[in-house]
Design a protein around this motif. Structure first.
Motif, PDB file in Angstrom:
ATOM      1  N   VAL A  72       0.861  -1.181   0.000  1.00 27.36           N
ATOM      2  CA  VAL A  72       0.000   0.000   0.000  1.00 27.36           C
ATOM      3  C   VAL A  72       0.898   1.231   0.000  1.00 27.36           C
ATOM      4  CG1 VAL A  72      -1.829   1.274   1.188  1.00 27.36           C
ATOM      5  CG2 VAL A  72      -1.784  -1.236   1.296  1.00 27.36           C
ATOM      6  N   CYS A  73       0.582   2.214  -0.849  1.00 30.63           N
ATOM      7  CA  CYS A  73       1.370   3.444  -0.849  1.00 30.63           C
ATOM      8  C   CYS A  73       1.298   4.084   0.534  1.00 30.63           C
ATOM      9  CB  CYS A  73       0.850   4.407  -1.910  1.00 30.63           C
ATOM     10  SG  CYS A  73       1.935   5.840  -2.140  1.00 30.63           S
ATOM     11  N   ASN A  74       2.447   4.458   1.071  1.00 32.19           N
ATOM     12  CA  ASN A  74       2.468   4.894   2.471  1.00 32.19           C
ATOM     13  C   ASN A  74       1.749   6.215   2.711  1.00 32.19           C
ATOM     14  OD1 ASN A  74       4.414   6.858   1.714  1.00 32.19           O
ATOM     15  ND2 ASN A  74       6.126   5.556   2.374  1.00 32.19           N
ATOM     16  N   ASP A  75       1.468   6.992   1.656  1.00 31.49           N
ATOM     17  CA  ASP A  75       0.691   8.210   1.882  1.00 31.49           C
ATOM     18  C   ASP A  75      -0.788   7.906   2.124  1.00 31.49           C
ATOM     19  OD1 ASP A  75      -0.249   7.698  -0.714  1.00 31.49           O
ATOM     20  OD2 ASP A  75       0.747   9.421  -1.615  1.00 31.49           O
ATOM     21  N   ARG A  76      -1.207   6.660   1.870  1.00 31.51           N
ATOM     22  CA  ARG A  76      -2.591   6.241   2.119  1.00 31.51           C
ATOM     23  C   ARG A  76      -2.800   5.723   3.542  1.00 31.51           C
ATOM     24  NH1 ARG A  76      -5.460   5.995  -2.801  1.00 31.51           N
ATOM     25  NH2 ARG A  76      -4.264   7.275  -4.260  1.00 31.51           N
ATOM     26  N   ILE A  77      -1.716   5.332   4.214  1.00 32.30           N
ATOM     27  CA  ILE A  77      -1.847   4.722   5.543  1.00 32.30           C
ATOM     28  C   ILE A  77      -0.923   5.386   6.566  1.00 32.30           C
ATOM     29  CG2 ILE A  77      -2.720   2.485   4.754  1.00 32.30           C
ATOM     30  CD1 ILE A  77       0.160   1.415   4.893  1.00 32.30           C
ATOM     31  N   ALA A  78      -0.630   6.658   6.342  1.00 35.17           N
ATOM     32  CA  ALA A  78       0.293   7.381   7.225  1.00 35.17           C
ATOM     33  C   ALA A  78      -0.376   7.891   8.490  1.00 35.17           C
ATOM     34  CB  ALA A  78       0.938   8.542   6.481  1.00 35.17           C
ATOM     35  N   ASP A  79      -1.723   7.817   8.556  1.00 32.20           N
ATOM     36  CA  ASP A  79      -2.417   8.250   9.769  1.00 32.20           C
ATOM     37  C   ASP A  79      -3.515   7.240  10.107  1.00 32.20           C
ATOM     38  OD1 ASP A  79      -4.560   8.784   8.015  1.00 32.20           O
ATOM     39  OD2 ASP A  79      -4.123  10.926   7.947  1.00 32.20           O
ATOM     40  N   ALA A  80      -4.135   7.433  11.267  1.00 30.73           N
ATOM     41  CA  ALA A  80      -5.119   6.457  11.759  1.00 30.73           C
ATOM     42  C   ALA A  80      -6.325   6.345  10.847  1.00 30.73           C
ATOM     43  CB  ALA A  80      -5.557   6.843  13.171  1.00 30.73           C
ATOM     44  N   ALA A  81      -6.755   7.463  10.271  1.00 30.85           N
ATOM     45  CA  ALA A  81      -7.913   7.428   9.378  1.00 30.85           C
ATOM     46  C   ALA A  81      -7.610   6.596   8.136  1.00 30.85           C
ATOM     47  CB  ALA A  81      -8.325   8.846   8.990  1.00 30.85           C
ATOM     48  N   GLY A  82      -6.421   6.762   7.595  1.00 29.34           N
ATOM     49  CA  GLY A  82      -6.038   5.983   6.431  1.00 29.34           C
ATOM     50  C   GLY A  82      -5.930   4.505   6.734  1.00 29.34           C
ATOM     51  N   VAL A  83      -5.388   4.181   7.896  1.00 23.60           N
ATOM     52  CA  VAL A  83      -5.294   2.777   8.302  1.00 23.60           C
ATOM     53  C   VAL A  83      -6.687   2.164   8.431  1.00 23.60           C
ATOM     54  CG1 VAL A  83      -4.639   1.239  10.198  1.00 23.60           C
ATOM     55  CG2 VAL A  83      -3.038   2.998   9.390  1.00 23.60           C
ATOM     56  N   ARG A  84      -7.614   2.885   9.042  1.00 24.24           N
ATOM     57  CA  ARG A  84      -8.986   2.369   9.178  1.00 24.24           C
ATOM     58  C   ARG A  84      -9.613   2.134   7.809  1.00 24.24           C
ATOM     59  NH1 ARG A  84      -9.227   6.184  13.393  1.00 24.24           N
ATOM     60  NH2 ARG A  84     -10.260   7.703  12.023  1.00 24.24           N
ATOM     61  N   ARG A  85      -9.423   3.088   6.895  1.00 25.23           N
ATOM     62  CA  ARG A  85     -10.026   2.953   5.566  1.00 25.23           C
ATOM     63  C   ARG A  85      -9.480   1.718   4.859  1.00 25.23           C
ATOM     64  NH1 ARG A  85      -8.670   4.632   0.236  1.00 25.23           N
ATOM     65  NH2 ARG A  85     -10.543   4.715  -1.068  1.00 25.23           N
ATOM     66  N   TRP A  86      -8.179   1.537   4.908  1.00 30.64           N
ATOM     67  CA  TRP A  86      -7.594   0.412   4.194  1.00 30.64           C
ATOM     68  C   TRP A  86      -7.870  -0.909   4.899  1.00 30.64           C
ATOM     69  CZ3 TRP A  86      -5.383  -0.222  -0.554  1.00 30.64           C
ATOM     70  CH2 TRP A  86      -5.354   0.929  -1.325  1.00 30.64           C
ATOM     71  N   CYS A  87      -8.007  -0.895   6.195  1.00 29.33           N
ATOM     72  CA  CYS A  87      -8.420  -2.104   6.906  1.00 29.33           C
ATOM     73  C   CYS A  87      -9.836  -2.495   6.481  1.00 29.33           C
ATOM     74  CB  CYS A  87      -8.348  -1.886   8.415  1.00 29.33           C
ATOM     75  SG  CYS A  87      -8.844  -3.327   9.386  1.00 29.33           S
ATOM     76  N   ASP A  88     -10.749  -1.513   6.443  1.00 28.23           N
ATOM     77  CA  ASP A  88     -12.124  -1.773   5.996  1.00 28.23           C
ATOM     78  C   ASP A  88     -12.145  -2.321   4.574  1.00 28.23           C
ATOM     79  OD1 ASP A  88     -13.068  -0.816   8.413  1.00 28.23           O
ATOM     80  OD2 ASP A  88     -13.619   1.162   7.625  1.00 28.23           O
ATOM     81  N   LEU A  89     -11.265  -1.800   3.738  1.00 26.45           N
ATOM     82  CA  LEU A  89     -11.222  -2.205   2.336  1.00 26.45           C
ATOM     83  C   LEU A  89     -10.644  -3.606   2.173  1.00 26.45           C
ATOM     84  CD1 LEU A  89     -11.516  -1.049  -0.664  1.00 26.45           C
ATOM     85  CD2 LEU A  89      -9.079  -0.520  -0.471  1.00 26.45           C
ATOM     86  N   LEU A  90      -9.528  -3.865   2.841  1.00 23.45           N
ATOM     87  CA  LEU A  90      -8.785  -5.093   2.595  1.00 23.45           C
ATOM     88  C   LEU A  90      -9.318  -6.307   3.335  1.00 23.45           C
ATOM     89  CD1 LEU A  90      -5.124  -3.721   2.651  1.00 23.45           C
ATOM     90  CD2 LEU A  90      -6.347  -4.598   0.661  1.00 23.45           C
ATOM     91  N   ALA A  91      -9.870  -6.124   4.522  1.00 22.60           N
ATOM     92  CA  ALA A  91     -10.255  -7.287   5.329  1.00 22.60           C
ATOM     93  C   ALA A  91     -11.205  -8.232   4.592  1.00 22.60           C
ATOM     94  CB  ALA A  91     -10.849  -6.833   6.663  1.00 22.60           C
TER      95      ALA A  91
END
Length: 244
Positions: A207-226
């Motif tokens: 994942v491009c690190n600018d997408r998961i550099a903060d908590a909101a981005g991590v939540r979004r990508w967790c919701d997407l990938l799980a």
């Protein structure tokens, strides 16, 4: 006390998560000779990857195994004979403390114990699917074009889970590289050893690190990938044999 080789999040799922580049830690007795600020850069750690791995572990009730030293100390995602195992330069930054270092000592202290721990845990837990979580930087400081993609799916011969994840991400409108921005056929050391080497389905998600550099981005990508990871796992019962 010796440095712990791996950090473990417990879980009961038959999906297992791996994160080689989770940590920016430089253990006692290692002097890289660099400015401390460099340890926050992508050259030292996969930015956001540890947080995403932990979030996915909770969401999927999956065990997660993570590296505990910076990739500047030793790159856990390289074969022991790889020339960049103990990097002396990374994305244009010199690492003077690694020049002339005893690489066999670094292997014995960090690399070998990490992979031995992974081997023990995989033997004990018998996962159906191994998923490695990594992040990549949008723009290398040493030059080159920016990477336009938001994610990449990497694999070597076994593409069963990769094909599902690639299709799911693209269907969701996510610009996703197929064995890009790196090729899993050239750089897949951990999964080659612990996944394909054991006949376990495996895939690496970048994942491009600018997408998961903060908590909101991590939540979004967790919701997407799980749910996508679960779909990939569920497909394995009837999946085709790995591509040769």
């Amino acid at each position: 006390m010796s440095h712990p080789p791996v950090a473990i999040v417990e879980g009961s799922s038959d999906i297992m998560l791996l994160c080689d580049h989770a940590s920016a830690t430089v253990p006692d007795g290692v002097d890289l000779g660099i400015e401390p600020a460099l340890l926050a850069k992508h050259i030292a750690v996969d930015i956001g990857a540890a947080a995403l791995t932990e979030a996915l572990a909770v969401r999927l009730a999956a065990p997660a195994l993570s590296g505990t030293v910076s990739r500047l100390v030793i790159d856990l995602h390289r074969e022991p004979d790889h020339p960049a195992l103990v990097p002396v330069i990374s994305d244009g930054y010199a690492v003077p403390g690694n020049v002339g270092v005893d690489r066999f000592d670094r292997i014995a202290r960090f690399h070998a114990p990490y992979h031995a721990a992974l081997s023990r845990e995989i033997t004990a837990r018998r996962p159906r699917l191994l998923v490695a979580i990594h992040s990549f930087t949008r723009q290398l400081e040493a030059g080159g074009d920016p990477r336009a993609m938001a994610a990449g799916i990497l694999y070597n011969r076994d593409d069963r889970a990769a094909r599902v994840l690639l299709a799911e991400l693209r269907a969701a409108g996510i610009e996703t590289g197929d064995n890009a921005p790196y090729s899993g056929r050239a750089l897949n050391a951990t999964l080659n050893r612990h996944g394909e080497g054991r006949g376990i389905a495996c895939v690496s998600i970048e994942v491009c690190n600018d997408r998961i550099a903060d908590a909101a981005g991590v939540r979004r990508w967790c919701d997407l990938l799980a749910p996508m990871i679960e779909k990939a796992r569920n497909s394995l019962a009837f999946g085709a044999a790995p591509t040769q």
